[in-house]
Design a protein around this motif. Structure first.
Motif, PDB file in Angstrom:
ATOM      1  N   ASN A   1       5.890   4.403   4.723  1.00  0.00           N
ATOM      2  CA  ASN A   1       5.503   5.807   4.803  1.00  0.00           C
ATOM      3  C   ASN A   1       4.546   6.206   3.685  1.00  0.00           C
ATOM      4  OD1 ASN A   1       6.945   6.564   7.156  1.00  0.00           O
ATOM      5  ND2 ASN A   1       8.847   6.651   5.991  1.00  0.00           N
ATOM      6  N   GLU A   2       4.790   5.723   2.488  1.00  0.00           N
ATOM      7  CA  GLU A   2       3.974   6.114   1.346  1.00  0.00           C
ATOM      8  C   GLU A   2       2.582   5.498   1.376  1.00  0.00           C
ATOM      9  OE1 GLU A   2       6.098   5.394  -2.283  1.00  0.00           O
ATOM     10  OE2 GLU A   2       7.868   6.485  -1.589  1.00  0.00           O
ATOM     11  N   ASN A   3       2.465   4.308   1.949  1.00  0.00           N
ATOM     12  CA  ASN A   3       1.187   3.607   1.897  1.00  0.00           C
ATOM     13  C   ASN A   3       0.381   3.681   3.188  1.00  0.00           C
ATOM     14  OD1 ASN A   3       1.097   1.960  -0.833  1.00  0.00           O
ATOM     15  ND2 ASN A   3       3.200   1.820  -0.082  1.00  0.00           N
ATOM     16  N   LEU A   4       1.053   3.826   4.341  1.00  0.00           N
ATOM     17  CA  LEU A   4       0.337   3.851   5.623  1.00  0.00           C
ATOM     18  C   LEU A   4       0.282   5.245   6.239  1.00  0.00           C
ATOM     19  CD1 LEU A   4       1.623   0.591   7.380  1.00  0.00           C
ATOM     20  CD2 LEU A   4      -0.274   0.880   5.783  1.00  0.00           C
ATOM     21  N   ASN A   5       1.172   6.125   5.830  1.00  0.00           N
ATOM     22  CA  ASN A   5       1.263   7.466   6.426  1.00  0.00           C
ATOM     23  C   ASN A   5       1.277   7.393   7.949  1.00  0.00           C
ATOM     24  OD1 ASN A   5       1.383  10.282   6.490  1.00  0.00           O
ATOM     25  ND2 ASN A   5      -0.840  10.496   6.540  1.00  0.00           N
ATOM     26  N   PRO A   6       2.203   6.603   8.522  1.00  0.00           N
ATOM     27  CA  PRO A   6       2.243   6.466   9.982  1.00  0.00           C
ATOM     28  C   PRO A   6       2.847   7.698  10.638  1.00  0.00           C
ATOM     29  CG  PRO A   6       4.103   5.333   9.030  1.00  0.00           C
ATOM     30  CD  PRO A   6       3.297   5.860   7.878  1.00  0.00           C
ATOM     31  N   ARG A   7       2.674   7.797  11.960  1.00  0.00           N
ATOM     32  CA  ARG A   7       3.327   8.880  12.699  1.00  0.00           C
ATOM     33  C   ARG A   7       4.825   8.647  12.799  1.00  0.00           C
ATOM     34  NH1 ARG A   7       1.881   8.653  17.799  1.00  0.00           N
ATOM     35  NH2 ARG A   7       0.707   6.704  17.637  1.00  0.00           N
ATOM     36  N   GLY A   8       5.229   7.420  12.610  1.00  0.00           N
ATOM     37  CA  GLY A   8       6.637   7.074  12.609  1.00  0.00           C
ATOM     38  C   GLY A   8       6.816   5.643  12.154  1.00  0.00           C
ATOM     39  N   ALA A   9       8.006   5.329  11.622  1.00  0.00           N
ATOM     40  CA  ALA A   9       8.290   3.968  11.176  1.00  0.00           C
ATOM     41  C   ALA A   9       9.737   3.627  11.519  1.00  0.00           C
ATOM     42  CB  ALA A   9       8.043   3.821   9.681  1.00  0.00           C
TER      43      ALA A   9
END
Length: 207
Positions: free
Chosen positions: A150-158
């Motif tokens: 979350n911190e490095n890719l800023n995905p819509r979900g993980a």
């Protein structure tokens, strides 16, 4: 360790600076353990063991010198409009329980829904390794991996799932063999939408 580090955040755990004992201190500690176990650290078969253990520990716990941010630093933004699930399953790992310092090992499954780009698939395996090569609990390791995504890719979900067998249960204590511990965490769309969680479980074969 301060309160931030105890929380398991990626920032606090990456490249932590602390005093490290000298090689001589490490080898003396191993000799003490050998003697405490009931053997003679000066006998032929054990005389070089302290040095070997020190070198092995440098490899087994190399994660303290590695950064999750470095592992995920290269993002590819030209993906032809692809925005669906990216999943890497059955990533093998081995770690050490922080309570007894004995191994636990298994497989990791990682998925994310791209937002700002994707990373190389090998980088996801490296991410698992960064956190596995530290003294760990499976629960903390699961949280650290998803926090790093979350911190490095800023995905819509993980989504992260770990399956592991713990030697602290098989080699000592209750001596329960073949028991698998499963932990998982979902964020973003995976946490909000049951359909996305079901897709994840189906892809990793847990449905």
């Amino acid at each position: 360790m301060d309160a931030t580090a105890k929380s398991g955040t990626v920032t606090a755990l990456d490249k932590v600076t602390r005093h490290k004992p000298s090689q001589e201190e490490v080898e003396n500690a191993v000799r003490t353990l050998i003697a405490w176990a009931g053997d003679d650290p000066t006998r032929e078969g054990l005389i070089e063991t302290p040095g070997r253990v020190a070198r092995a520990y440098s490899e087994l716990f190399a994660g303290y010198e590695q950064s999750a941010s470095d592992a995920l630093s290269k993002i590819f933004r030209e993906v032809g409009g692809y925005d669906d699930i990216v999943l890497l399953k059955d990533i093998p790992f081995h770690s050490h329980c922080e309570h007894h310092m004995v191994p636990f090992f298994g497989k990791a499954h990682i998925a994310y829904l791209p937002h700002e780009g994707v990373v190389g698939l090998s980088k996801l395996a490296r991410l698992v390794d960064v956190f596995a090569r530290r003294l760990q609990t499976q629960e903390t390791m699961t949280q650290q991996i998803i926090d790093a995504l979350n911190e490095n890719l800023n995905p819509r979900g993980a989504a992260v799932m770990l399956e592991a067998e713990h030697m602290c249960m098989t080699m000592r204590g209750v001596h329960s063999h073949g028991v698998t511990t499963i932990t998982h965490r979902f964020t973003g769309v995976f946490a909000e939408e049951r359909e996305e969680r079901e897709r994840f479980f189906a892809f990793v074969g847990k449905r």
